[in-house]
Write a protein that holds these residues in place. Structure first.
Motif, mmCIF file in Angstrom:
data_model
loop_
_atom_site.group_PDB
_atom_site.id
_atom_site.type_symbol
_atom_site.label_atom_id
_atom_site.label_comp_id
_atom_site.label_asym_id
_atom_site.label_seq_id
_atom_site.Cartn_x
_atom_site.Cartn_y
_atom_site.Cartn_z
ATOM 1 N N ILE A 1 0.852 -1.182 0.000
ATOM 2 C CA ILE A 1 0.000 0.000 0.000
ATOM 3 C C ILE A 1 0.893 1.239 0.000
ATOM 4 O O ILE A 1 1.756 1.391 0.861
ATOM 5 N N GLY B 1 -1.800 -1.134 -3.915
ATOM 6 C CA GLY B 1 -2.845 -0.127 -3.858
ATOM 7 C C GLY B 1 -2.334 1.190 -3.331
ATOM 8 O O GLY B 1 -1.178 1.328 -2.928
ATOM 9 N N PRO C 1 -8.429 1.986 6.205
ATOM 10 C CA PRO C 1 -7.645 0.823 5.747
ATOM 11 C C PRO C 1 -8.417 -0.498 5.758
ATOM 12 O O PRO C 1 -8.091 -1.412 4.996
ATOM 13 N N ILE D 1 -9.576 -2.117 2.491
ATOM 14 C CA ILE D 1 -8.650 -2.864 1.628
ATOM 15 C C ILE D 1 -9.038 -4.337 1.562
ATOM 16 O O ILE D 1 -8.877 -4.997 0.531
ATOM 17 N N LEU E 1 -9.055 5.291 -3.168
ATOM 18 C CA LEU E 1 -8.517 3.963 -2.892
ATOM 19 C C LEU E 1 -8.723 3.062 -4.101
ATOM 20 O O LEU E 1 -9.848 2.857 -4.557
ATOM 21 N N MET F 1 -6.795 -0.612 -6.118
ATOM 22 C CA MET F 1 -5.800 -1.676 -6.026
ATOM 23 C C MET F 1 -5.654 -2.352 -7.380
ATOM 24 O O MET F 1 -6.591 -2.358 -8.187
#
Length: 326
Positions: free
Chosen positions: A14, A104, A114, A117, A172, A174
């Motif tokens: 991350i 990500g 978080p 995620i 956010l 990924m």
């Protein structure tokens, strides 16, 4: 997938850009640690995840705070850039150093927590064909002005570039290693990440995530920062402004030709014309302003070309901290 298989095949990277908000990093790391200890059912997550903070030329004590945090959390790594290069370049620097199978980015303010995620990782595990996942905010907790300008910006970009980025897209995101390698192969100097992510293609997935109010600090993205980002995005991904001024130039030329034709006919047939000082000045000012607009727009694109042909590095890394812990 069993826990053993999950631990042997997943390593999460991350990337978190930092600009004057290092004071938020400790709380972020504490949340991050607990979440992934529970996810992997392992107290030592240093071989399973890495958290890369990219200090993008912060002007306060953010770097000092980050160095202290890196000694407390063995999964934390720090890239210290030589100056402020901008968020999207800072993210690229972090991506280039990431070693995970799934990579990500997340902001340190925890408006997108978080814990979200895990939803991304679960979707990757459910569908092996997905290469890139973007979050969709359920309820955006921002000011009316910020939400409004974001919607207008996304609509404008979709219109200019032909993309279909959702209006409630989160920061956010990924990607898997395949997608990241393709992204890192791109060599343009002016970077607008959402545009590049759409341009690359691959299979995209979406997850709904919660968006929280910012409780501490103030975002460095003000109106002028967003305006600069919008200008950069338009210049990077669309030639519609150039085509628009060409069309306007053609239209004005046609109007000018018709005006000359009318004046010529009037002169031939000895029609007396009244002085038109106001209209003449108005036309001169309009045409002069339009010419300046055309030259200015062309100059922006030429400046972008100059930046590309100079071929300077995207960023300069001053320090790498804890990268020997891989």
């Amino acid at each position: 997938m069993s826990l053993t298989e999950k631990m042997s095949t997943i390593k999460v990277s991350i990337v978190v850009p930092i600009y004057n908000d290092g004071s938020l990093a400790e709380a972020f790391c504490n949340s991050f640690k607990v979440i992934f200890q529970n996810y992997f059912e392992n107290q030592d997550i240093s071989k399973l995840v890495e958290l890369i903070f990219v200090n993008d030329g912060s002007k306060n004590d953010s770097l000092i705070v980050l160095k202290k945090i890196s000694s407390q959390f063995n999964f934390v790594k720090i890239l210290n850039l030589s100056r402020n290069f901008g968020q999207h370049i800072a993210l690229t620097a972090g991506y280039a150093e990431a070693t995970g199978n799934f990579i990500g980015m997340l902001n340190v303010d925890m408006q997108e927590h978080p814990k979200e995620i895990i939803k991304y990782l679960n979707l990757f595990n459910e569908d092996n064909e997905i290469d890139f996942i973007l979050g969709l905010r359920k309820n955006r907790q921002d000011s009316f002005f910020k939400k409004g300008t974001s919607i207008v910006f996304n609509k404008l970009m979709n219109k200019l570039t032909g993309d279909t980025t959702p209006l409630n897209a989160s920061t956010l995101r990924m990607m898997n290693r395949k997608f990241l390698n393709a992204y890192l192969s791109l060599n343009e100097k002016s970077r607008y990440l959402p545009g590049l992510e759409n341009w690359l293609g691959f299979k995209h997935g979406f997850v709904e995530i919660e968006h929280n109010e910012r409780t501490t600090g103030k975002s460095s993205y003000n109106f002028f920062s967003r305006l600069r980002m919008a200008t950069n995005a338009v210049l990077s991904f669309s030639d519609i402004p150039l085509r628009f001024v060409v069309s306007m130039g053609f239209l004005i030329s046609v109007i000018g030709f018709l005006m000359i034709f009318v004046l010529f006919v009037q002169k031939i047939f000895f029609v007396k014309m009244q002085p038109g000082y106001t209209s003449t000045i108005s036309i001169i000012v309009f045409l002069g302003g339009f010419q300046i607009l055309v030259i200015g727009l062309a100059s922006l694109y030429i400046g972008r070309i100059l930046k590309e042909v100079q071929n300077r590095p995207l960023y300069v890394i001053k320090d790498r901290i804890n990268f020997n812990h891989v």
